[in-house]
Design an enzyme around this catalytic site. Structure first.
Site, short mmCIF file in Angstrom:
data_model
loop_
_atom_site.label_atom_id
_atom_site.label_comp_id
_atom_site.label_asym_id
_atom_site.label_seq_id
_atom_site.Cartn_x
_atom_site.Cartn_y
_atom_site.Cartn_z
N GLU A 206 -7.24 39.81 23.61
CA GLU A 206 -6.60 40.39 22.41
C GLU A 206 -5.93 41.73 22.65
O GLU A 206 -6.12 42.67 21.86
CB GLU A 206 -7.64 40.51 21.28
CG GLU A 206 -8.32 39.19 20.98
CD GLU A 206 -9.31 39.28 19.82
OE1 GLU A 206 -9.65 40.40 19.39
OE2 GLU A 206 -9.75 38.22 19.35
N GLU A 314 -10.99 28.90 21.40
CA GLU A 314 -11.95 29.23 20.34
C GLU A 314 -11.65 28.44 19.07
O GLU A 314 -11.64 28.98 17.96
CB GLU A 314 -11.92 30.74 20.05
CG GLU A 314 -12.14 31.59 21.27
CD GLU A 314 -12.17 33.09 20.98
OE1 GLU A 314 -12.26 33.48 19.80
OE2 GLU A 314 -12.11 33.87 21.94
C1 XIL Z 1 -17.03 36.36 17.43
C2 XIL Z 1 -18.38 35.67 17.45
O1 XIL Z 1 -18.19 34.31 17.15
C3 XIL Z 1 -19.32 36.30 16.44
O2 XIL Z 1 -20.62 35.76 16.58
C4 XIL Z 1 -19.36 37.82 16.65
O3 XIL Z 1 -20.12 38.40 15.63
C5 XIL Z 1 -17.97 38.40 16.64
O4 XIL Z 1 -17.17 37.76 17.61
N1 XIL Z 1 -12.18 36.40 18.99
C6 XIL Z 1 -12.98 36.36 20.10
C7 XIL Z 1 -14.41 36.04 19.95
O5 XIL Z 1 -12.48 36.50 21.22
O6 XIL Z 1 -15.21 36.71 20.88
C8 XIL Z 1 -14.92 36.33 18.57
O7 XIL Z 1 -16.26 35.85 18.48
C9 XIL Z 1 -14.02 35.70 17.54
C10 XIL Z 1 -12.63 36.24 17.63
#
Ligand code: XIL
Length: 415
Positions: A206, A314
């Site tokens: 990101e 994701e």
């Molecule tokens: C999220 C997790 O799913 C949660 O459990 C945590 O509280 C916050 O992070 N982008 C990403 C992930 O790269 O690491 C994030 O994961 C969601 C957004």
């Protein structure tokens, strides 16, 4: 009994037993169909898509260690694990390899490898492809990483942390050299520890700015303290630590044409500098009102122009009513997004959206090598109120699961 066979599969029977046989056949068919819909389903995503891409899931420490408690009982955790083994051939650590968790304190003693080790062991034992997430990110990174003796500039507020995780560190800062050294130590230690086991890393997560085209890079502390080459340095350190690892750049919102252009600008620049970057991770935290074939087809088509493998890293589709505006994965926005309750016919809409995006994944199969769901089921999802996954909280497949399986069948010419 006289059985005349016209051709295999077509059996003629005397009428006396015909009805009985038909009844039996119908019962068997029903049983087969309901088995296919149950958590014990022989239909597994990893098998159905084995010629297309790996299909994975994010898991967390309770799954890796097999210990329930807290929000999820031991019994449910065990069912989650069983489902994970049956359905997926790839896993990613949802949180346990993030800096805040694996390296909470400064120095060689400041690492906490326990949960990540358990995850790597779990993946290894079950023959799963392991992805490490994530080495350099503005979020879930402890303050000590950025701390030092240099007074922050007047504009320090301009480097906010991500929503829900505070305003970010605003105290005296490390120098460029100090921060680069911490980054190098962290990457060498973490990637080195799992060398040969974790096959692919989200090296930088990101780094692109949201909003208009003015700023390509997010105004993070990494950018402010090191400068734009923090990205190239992170890839270089990871490559040194494990020359065989597949190194990814991972970001969200790549469904947004402005953000894709920023991605193209960044990756082309890294490629021109000879930075070892091997795959693009598109997070795909989607919303049901916009997710579908067109959106994903367009996005993948643009990303594919970079000539690198694409990993969908994701995946989830928020089916809650609120918060459907952006394509962002902002944590605060997602918390708000669940207030409107579920949309009517949520299951059907979710199934349509999933069918569309899988059609796009299949179309771009030349580039799409991996599809990772961000959680095993709705109950353990970070967007749980948006019921965003293929399995419900009891690990039952939802209509979206059937829709995804059907896409593989359609492509194979079965339908
Ligand atoms: C999220 C997790 O799913 C949660 O459990 C945590 O509280 C916050 O992070 N982008 C990403 C992930 O790269 O690491 C994030 O994961 C969601 C957004």
């Amino acid at each position: 009994m006289h059985l005349a066979t016209n051709h295999p599969g077509h059996v003629k029977m005397p009428t006396s037993s015909h009805n009985l046989r038909l009844g039996l056949f119908a019962a068997m068919l029903l049983a087969a169909v309901s088995t296919a819909r149950s958590a014990d389903s022989p239909v597994a995503l990893k098998n159905v898509f084995k010629d297309h891409f790996q299909v994975g899931t994010a898991i967390n420490r309770s799954h890796a260690t097999g210990t329930g408690g807290g929000r999820r009982s031991q019994e449910r955790i065990e069912k989650d694990i069983a489902l994970t083994k049956r359905q997926f051939n790839q896993i990613t650590a949802e949180n346990d390899m993030k800096w805040q968790l694996i390296h909470p304190r400064e120095g060689a003693e400041g690492y906490d490898f326990g949960p990540a080790d358990a995850l790597v062991e779990f993946g290894g034992k079950n023959g799963m492809y392991l992805v490490g997430h994530t080495l350099v990110w503005h979020s879930q990174t402890p303050n000590w990483v950025f701390a030092g003796t240099i007074p922050p500039p007047e504009t320090a507020d301009a480097a906010p942390g991500r929503g829900g995780f505070g305003r970010g560190y605003t105290g005296p800062r490390a120098s460029r050299e100090e921060l680069l050294e911490r980054m190098r130590d962290h990457i060498h230690t973490v990637v080195g520890r799992y060398k040969g086991k974790v096959k692919s890393w989200d090296v930088v997560n990101e780094a692109l700015a949201d909003g208009g085209p003015e700023n390509v890079l997010r105004n993070s502390l990494w950018l402010q303290i090191i400068g734009p080459d923090f990205i190239a340095k992170a890839f270089q350190y990871a490559h040194e630590a494990d020359p065989d690892a597949i190194l990814r750049y991972n970001d969200y919102g790549l469904e947004n044409p402005v953000k894709i252009q920023k991605l193209v600008t960044l990756i082309k620049s890294l490629q021109e500098q000879g930075v070892p970057i091997h795959a693009i991770g598109t997070q795909a935290h989607l919303n049901v009102s916009t997710a579908g074939f067109e959106q994903m087809d367009r996005s993948l088509g643009e990303v594919a122009k970079l000539g690198l493998p694409i990993h969908v890293t994701e995946l989830d589709i928020n089916s809650a009513q609120g918060g459907q505006r952006g394509t962002g994965a902002d944590i605060a926005a997602n918390a708000q997004a669940t207030q409107g309750g579920l949309v009517s016919e949520a299951d059907r809409k979710l199934a349509d959206a999933y069918a569309g995006i899988f059609r796009a994944f299949i179309k771009h199969r030349e580039w799409v090598e991996m599809v990772t769901f961000w959680g095993v089921n709705d109950a353990v999802s970070w967007r749980r109120s948006g019921s965003p996954l293929l399995f419900d909280g009891e690990n039952q497949p939802k209509p979206a699961f059937d829709a995804v399986i059907a896409e593989a069948g359609r492509e194979a010419g079965v339908k």
